[in-house]
Design an enzyme around this catalytic site. Structure first.
Site, PDB file in Angstrom:
ATOM      1  N   MET A 161       0.709  -1.330  -0.287  1.00 58.53           N
ATOM      2  CA  MET A 161       0.133   0.056   0.017  1.00 58.53           C
ATOM      3  C   MET A 161       0.900   1.245   0.029  1.00 58.53           C
ATOM      4  O   MET A 161       1.869   1.381   0.735  1.00 58.53           O
ATOM      5  CB  MET A 161      -1.026  -0.028   1.223  1.00 58.53           C
ATOM      6  CG  MET A 161      -0.277  -0.095   2.461  1.00 58.53           C
ATOM      7  SD  MET A 161      -1.733  -0.117   3.898  1.00 58.53           S
ATOM      8  CE  MET A 161      -0.813  -0.256   5.435  1.00 58.53           C
ATOM      9  N   TYR A 434       4.304   3.577  12.387  1.00 60.42           N
ATOM     10  CA  TYR A 434       3.507   3.155  11.222  1.00 60.42           C
ATOM     11  C   TYR A 434       1.975   2.720  11.458  1.00 60.42           C
ATOM     12  O   TYR A 434       1.646   2.457  12.371  1.00 60.42           O
ATOM     13  CB  TYR A 434       4.406   2.257  10.110  1.00 60.42           C
ATOM     14  CG  TYR A 434       4.626   0.890  10.565  1.00 60.42           C
ATOM     15  CD1 TYR A 434       3.961   0.153  11.660  1.00 60.42           C
ATOM     16  CD2 TYR A 434       5.439  -0.022   9.641  1.00 60.42           C
ATOM     17  CE1 TYR A 434       4.399  -1.103  11.859  1.00 60.42           C
ATOM     18  CE2 TYR A 434       5.839  -1.248   9.915  1.00 60.42           C
ATOM     19  CZ  TYR A 434       5.344  -1.795  11.003  1.00 60.42           C
ATOM     20  OH  TYR A 434       5.729  -3.072  11.006  1.00 60.42           O
ATOM     21  N   GLU A 435       1.415   2.842  10.230  1.00 66.19           N
ATOM     22  CA  GLU A 435      -0.130   2.695  10.106  1.00 66.19           C
ATOM     23  C   GLU A 435      -0.897   3.750  10.910  1.00 66.19           C
ATOM     24  O   GLU A 435      -1.855   3.297  11.580  1.00 66.19           O
ATOM     25  CB  GLU A 435      -0.398   1.264  10.458  1.00 66.19           C
ATOM     26  CG  GLU A 435       0.364  -0.052   9.682  1.00 66.19           C
ATOM     27  CD  GLU A 435       0.157   0.381   8.340  1.00 66.19           C
ATOM     28  OE1 GLU A 435      -0.735   0.866   7.711  1.00 66.19           O
ATOM     29  OE2 GLU A 435       1.232  -0.345   7.678  1.00 66.19           O
ATOM     30  N   GLY A 436      -0.495   4.772  11.358  1.00 70.65           N
ATOM     31  CA  GLY A 436      -0.825   5.804  12.045  1.00 70.65           C
ATOM     32  C   GLY A 436      -0.228   5.850  13.441  1.00 70.65           C
ATOM     33  O   GLY A 436      -0.362   4.970  14.143  1.00 70.65           O
TER      34      GLY A 436
END
Length: 592
Positions: A161, A434-436
């Site tokens: 992604m 990561y991922e927010g």
């Protein structure tokens, strides 16, 4: 070199004794009898122990390298990836129509813990592919599913992604990558993406990038963003691979940890892409992948702490240092093992209590995803949406902290690279980012999730805690050490929400200044509930004459430790929350 032992007994315990997974009524869960689950976990455990774990220090020391536009993974990764493919592990919970086994997500989550614990960097190649597959499955056309999913489920192709850009991290409204429509229905994708995990490698025939970009007519900010499928190698109508697409690797980032995974700068120079889902609905479509990814990162948070704890406990049992305060425990030797010292025990109990509580919370969360996706349960969907920032943020913060504590048990030897303890610390650190990033998770929790559907999911959580306390109030085993701390912590959680309700609309800074503490307060209550459930299961097992008494007695002792030593932290977090923003915002910006 550190060792790793797959905790299959603990996973079976949570799935069958605590969650009673085969009795939930969720389609597919009734297939998970204990014998079936044990066989799958045992096989995954062998792969984790024998193949993946020995490659963890190899990936850390070698890293990935970019040569002539090609990313090469560490020695042994290709063979291990082939073993992962041969076992069909990526497709464990994916549809049979595309080559998967259609098992429940909760089982795939249990397997995932072992793979992450054994080799987090390696597992990311598969994990990101699973997320990209889920996004195509949810939003792709029939033709797109037929083209991409069988190859991705089998791991012949992998997926990524692509969100972040050099000037644009959390605030995706600043995104600059553009998508120009073409007469044949495709788009030309132009822009640069950074921090792309598994962005390129030599493990698979093709890589399917999911890329956020702005197409004409979408407006400003996130409303103009669409999601595109951009393969590394173009796919011909007959499914065979064609020419190289106009996508390349600018560089591999040099990182603090997860060296075995290629974190790439990706350049899209008019690359051919195809719209995935509706135009200008890219954020919604990407979040199909992001929500799965965030639960997976929460799993990473505690999973990396598992081998760190295992190796710290082994070292504490063997390393001779000093004498026990109560008298020699090893009178025949020159000193006693570290484990006799109360502070070492404290550290090991911290680690154990967190890991086992987080495991239960994560698997419960995965079972909620099954209930939502397989049974269409809106209440389960609402509950996991509420819990996702807690699972991601709280567990990765604490997982890193526990990896540091494990390293500390080793003393100076833990600081030496050849012992391997520092890798756990370095690898665990990224999960907080990561991922927010976790600060964003906390803001999302307080600003959006608490008020979702007029607060019904939060009220449902409180009802769940109250029901557990009332249902077990007559159980003397629980009433002594488990129910009173849980009740007190739940009251702290309610008080924090009341504070937000009273001041949040009038003074947003006062609410948001307490968001991080609220995420941790909520996390402690979640783990307190999990430990209550585990204690209940283990007391019942002992009463029924379970053969593995030592196992259940250890669970109860560990649960008592969490309730006595960790759950009271909710009072500290509440005090910080109710202090508001005055002290936080006191200094002017130029004073920093």
């Amino acid at each position: 070199m550190p060792s790793y032992k797959a905790p299959t007994a603990d996973l079976l315990y949570v799935l069958h004794d605590v969650l009673r997974i085969s009795e939930t009524g969720v389609p597919g869960h009734d297939d998970l009898d204990r014998e079936t689950t044990a066989a799958i976990l045992d096989e995954a455990g062998r792969l984790a122990e024998k193949v993946l774990a020995p490659l963890n220090p190899v990936g850390d020391s070698e890293g990935c390298r970019l040569e002539n536009g090609v990313v090469h993974t560490p020695e042994g990764f290709a063979k291990a990836f082939a073993a992962m493919k041969d076992g069909g592990w990526n497709g464990l919970d994916l549809p049979e129509a595309y080559g998967g086994q259609n098992m429940p997500y909760v089982l795939a989550t249990a397997v995932g813990e072992m793979f992450v614990s054994a080799n987090m960097a390696f597992n990311m190649y598969q994990g990101l592919t699973h997320g990209a597959t889920s996004a195509i499955l949810a939003h792709g056309s029939d033709a797109q599913k037929a083209t991409y999913l069988p190859k991705m489920v089998s791991l012949d192709w992998t997926g990524t992604m692509n969100l972040t850009e050099p000037h644009c991290g959390t605030d995706l409204g600043l995104l600059r990558t553009r998508a120009e429509p073409q007469p044949d229905g495709s788009y030309r994708i132009t822009g640069q993406k950074i921090f792309i995990s598994a962005g390129d490698h030599d493990l698979a025939e093709n890589i399917i990038h999911l890329v956020l970009a702005k197409a004409p007519g979408g407006g400003e900010g996130t409303k103009g963003i669409s999601l595109f499928i951009v393969p590394k190698l173009l796919v011909k109508p007959d499914g065979t691979l064609g020419d190289r697409n106009a996508v390349s690797v600018g560089k591999i980032e040099k990182k603090m940890g997860i060296h075995g995974n290629a974190t790439c700068v990706m350049n899209y120079d008019g690359a051919t892409g195809w719209l995935l889902g509706d135009l200008h609905k890219g954020m919604r479509n990407m979040f199909t992948m992001m929500n799965e990814a965030r639960l997976g990162v929460g799993l990473q948070g505690y999973s990396v702490a598992v081998p760190a704890y295992q190796n710290a406990a082994a070292y504490a049992r063997d390393r001779l240092q000093g004498r026990a305060a109560t008298g020699p425990a090893n009178p025949a030797g020159p000193a006693d093992p570290l484990i006799v010292h109360p502070d070492i025990r404290r550290s090991l109990m911290d680690q154990r209590a967190f890991i086992e509580g987080a495991r239960a919370l994560t698997l419960w969360g995965a079972s909620l995803i099954d209930a939502s996706h397989r049974a269409g349960d809106p209440a389960a969907e609402a509950m996991i949406s509420l819990l996702t920032p807690v699972i991601k943020g709280f567990q990765t913060d604490k997982g890193f902290e526990m990896a540091v504590q494990a390293q500390q048990v080793w003393g100076g030897h833990g600081y030496i690279e050849e012992q391997g303890m520092s890798q756990f610390v370095r690898d665990a650190r990224i999960a907080m980012i990561y991922e927010g990033a976790n600060g964003v998770q906390a803001l999302d929790l307080v600003a959006r999730k608490l008020a979702a559907d007029n607060g019904k999911p939060m009220l449902a959580f409180f009802d769940m805690v109250k029901a557990f306390i009332s249902e077990n109030d007559g159980n003397p085993a629980l009433a002594a050490d488990f129910l009173p701390p849980l009740k007190a912590a739940s009251k702290d959680l309610q008080a924090a929400i009341l504070f937000f309700m009273q001041i949040g609309m009038k003074s947003p800074d006062d609410a948001l200044a307490g968001s991080y503490d609220f995420m941790h307060l909520f996390g402690h209550v979640c783990l307190g509930l999990m430990w209550g459930r585990m204690a209940k299961a283990s007391f019942a097992a002992l009463e029924s004459g379970a053969a593995d008494r030592a196992f259940h007695e250890a669970k109860i002792a560990t649960g008592r430790y969490y309730m006595a030593r960790h759950l009271p932290a909710t009072a500290l977090h509440l005090a910080r929350i109710t202090s508001g923003a005055a002290a936080v915002m006191a200094l002017p910006a130029e004073a920093f």
